[in-house]
Design an enzyme around this catalytic site. Structure first.
Site, PDB file in Angstrom:
ATOM      1  N   SER A 139     -15.200 -15.914  19.503  1.00  0.00           N
ATOM      2  CA  SER A 139     -14.937 -14.390  19.142  1.00  0.00           C
ATOM      3  C   SER A 139     -13.506 -14.342  18.642  1.00  0.00           C
ATOM      4  O   SER A 139     -13.264 -14.673  17.602  1.00  0.00           O
ATOM      5  CB  SER A 139     -15.299 -13.341  20.289  1.00  0.00           C
ATOM      6  OG  SER A 139     -15.108 -12.188  20.037  1.00  0.00           O
ATOM      7  N   HIS A 192     -19.970  -7.408  18.434  1.00  0.00           N
ATOM      8  CA  HIS A 192     -20.970  -8.614  17.880  1.00  0.00           C
ATOM      9  C   HIS A 192     -22.295  -7.999  17.718  1.00  0.00           C
ATOM     10  O   HIS A 192     -23.178  -8.974  17.745  1.00  0.00           O
ATOM     11  CB  HIS A 192     -21.006  -9.859  18.519  1.00  0.00           C
ATOM     12  CG  HIS A 192     -19.498 -10.301  18.673  1.00  0.00           C
ATOM     13  ND1 HIS A 192     -18.634 -10.589  17.555  1.00  0.00           N
ATOM     14  CD2 HIS A 192     -18.681 -10.338  19.958  1.00  0.00           C
ATOM     15  CE1 HIS A 192     -17.631 -11.116  18.229  1.00  0.00           C
ATOM     16  NE2 HIS A 192     -17.280 -10.936  19.356  1.00  0.00           N
TER      17      HIS A 192
END
Length: 316
Positions: free
Chosen positions: A90, A193
Site C-alpha cells: 500500500s 483500495h
C-alpha cells in the site's frame, strides 16, 4: 537473494521514531522530509498518541519517512551490496519508490502528502471501513465479500483478505461471514483500495506530472498482481491507480518466491510483512529493522544474501 519490504498503514506506533532520532543526522533528515510532506514528522513520530497516528494524513507520511530513514541507516558507513528486489504494501510502495530511486526522497514525500490528504477526503465523504477476514477458503471468503456488497481491498495471504465498503455491510459480514473464518473490524478511516477512493485516484493522477520518475536501480514488485516493474513511469502509474485498486500482497510474495528470494528485511515499523512471510515464504531468513539495535543483524543478513544467486539460479 535479498528483498527489502516496506510496511503499510496500520504499522505505526506511538514513539516508534524515538530510537532512530538518537542517531547522528536523523533528526535533520526528518525535518527535511517534513518540509516535503507538510507534516511535523519529528513530533508525530516521537510524541503523538495512537489516535493522532490513525489520521491518514499523519500516518502515511510518517511511514514513508520512517522507511527512508531506516534504510539509509542500514547502509550508512558500510559497503553493503544493494538488495536484489524491493516491494511495499500500500503506502509502502511510495517508500519502495524512494529506496529504489524511482522517486527522490523529496518527491516521495510530496506524493505521499497529496495521497494521504486525498484519501482522507475520500474517506470522509461517506462512512466506510475495512475488516480482515482471517481463515476460511478463498472462494468462500470472496463470495461472502461480494454477497455483502463489499470489495476485497487487500489480499494479504492465503488466509487473510481485507474487505472494505460501507459500515453497515462490514457489520453484516461480521454477522454472516464465510465458514471457519473470523471477521475483525480494522481501525481505519475508510474503504481504501476500492472504488470509494476514485476521487483520490483522480487527484493523484493530476499531481503525478509534477514528478520526475527514474528507472529503478533494482527490480520493484508492484501491488498490482505482483508485476515486476523496471520502468519508473510505469511504477508511478501503478502507484496512482493503486489507491482505488486492490493490494495483492499474496501475489507480491509469490513474485519474491519465484525470484528465489532467500532473505527478507522489513524496514521500520516492521513486523507485519515479516509475519506474513513467515507463514507464506517458509524457510527464508527474516529480519525486522525496528530500531538501531536491529542494524547489526540486518547488515549481517544483507552480507549473507544480497547479490547471491538463488538455489534455482545456481542449478541452471
Amino acid at each position: 537473494m535479498l528483498a527489502i519490504v516496506c510496511p503499510g498503514q496500520g504499522a505505526q506506533k506511538p514513539g516508534f521514531l524515538n530510537p532512530w532520532r538518537e542517531l547522528p543526522g536523523v533528526e535533520q533528515t526528518l525535518v527535511s522530509l517534513s518540509e516535503g510532506a507538510g507534516v511535523d514528522l519529528v513530533r508525530h513520530g516521537t510524541e503523538s498518541d495512537a489516535d493522532t497516528l490513525r489520521d491518514t494524513a499523519v500516518a502515511q507520511p510518517l511511514l514513508v519517512a520512517a522507511g527512508i530513514v531506516a534504510a539509509a541507516q542500514l547502509g550508512a558507513g558500510t559497503d553493503l551490496p544493494a538488495a536484489d528486489v524491493i516491494a511495499g504494501h500500500s503506502v509502502g510502495e511510495l517508500t519502495a519508490a524512494a529506496l529504489s530511486g524511482v522517486l527522490s526522497d523529496e518527491d516521495a514525500m510530496r506524493l505521499v502528502a497529496v495521497r494521504s490528504q486525498a484519501m482522507a477526503k475520500s474517506a470522509a465523504a461517506e462512512p466506510t471501513g475495512m475488516a480482515a477476514v482471517v481463515g476460511g477458503t478463498r472462494d468462500e471468503v470472496l463470495a461472502a465479500i461480494e454477497r455483502h456488497g463489499l470489495h476485497p481491498a487487500n489480499i494479504n495471504s492465503a488466509a487473510q483478505v481485507v474487505a472494505a465498503g460501507s459500515l453497515d455491510a462490514i457489520a453484516a459480514l461480521g454477522e454472516d461471514g464465510p465458514a471457519k473464518a473470523r471477521v475483525i473490524p480494522l481501525q481505519v478511516a475508510g474503504a481504501f483500495h476500492t472504488p470509494y477512493m476514485a476521487a483520490a485516484r483522480e487527484e493523484l493522477a493530476a499531481f503525478a506530472p509534477e514528478l520526475s520518475p527514474s528507472a529503478p536501480t533494482v527490480p520493484l514488485v508492484s501491488n498490482a498482481g505482483g508485476e515486476i516493474v523496471t520502468d519508473g513511469s510505469r511504477y508511478l502509474d501503478l502507484i496512482v491507480t493503486q489507491v482505488a485498486s486492490p493490494v495483492d500482497w499474496e501475489a507480491c510474495m509469490g513474485a519474491l518466491r519465484e525470484r528465489g528470494v532467500t532473505a527478507l528485511i522489513e524496514v521500520a515499523p516492521a513486523g507485519t510483512l515479516t509475519g506474513l512471510a513467515k507463514r507464506e515464504l517458509k524457510g527464508i531468513a527474516l529480519a525486522n529493522l525496528n530500531t538501531p539495535d536491529d542494524l547489526d543483524a540486518a547488515r549481517a543478513l544483507v552480507r549473507d544474501h544480497a547479490g547471491v544467486p538463488s538455489t534455482a539460479d545456481q542449478e541452471n
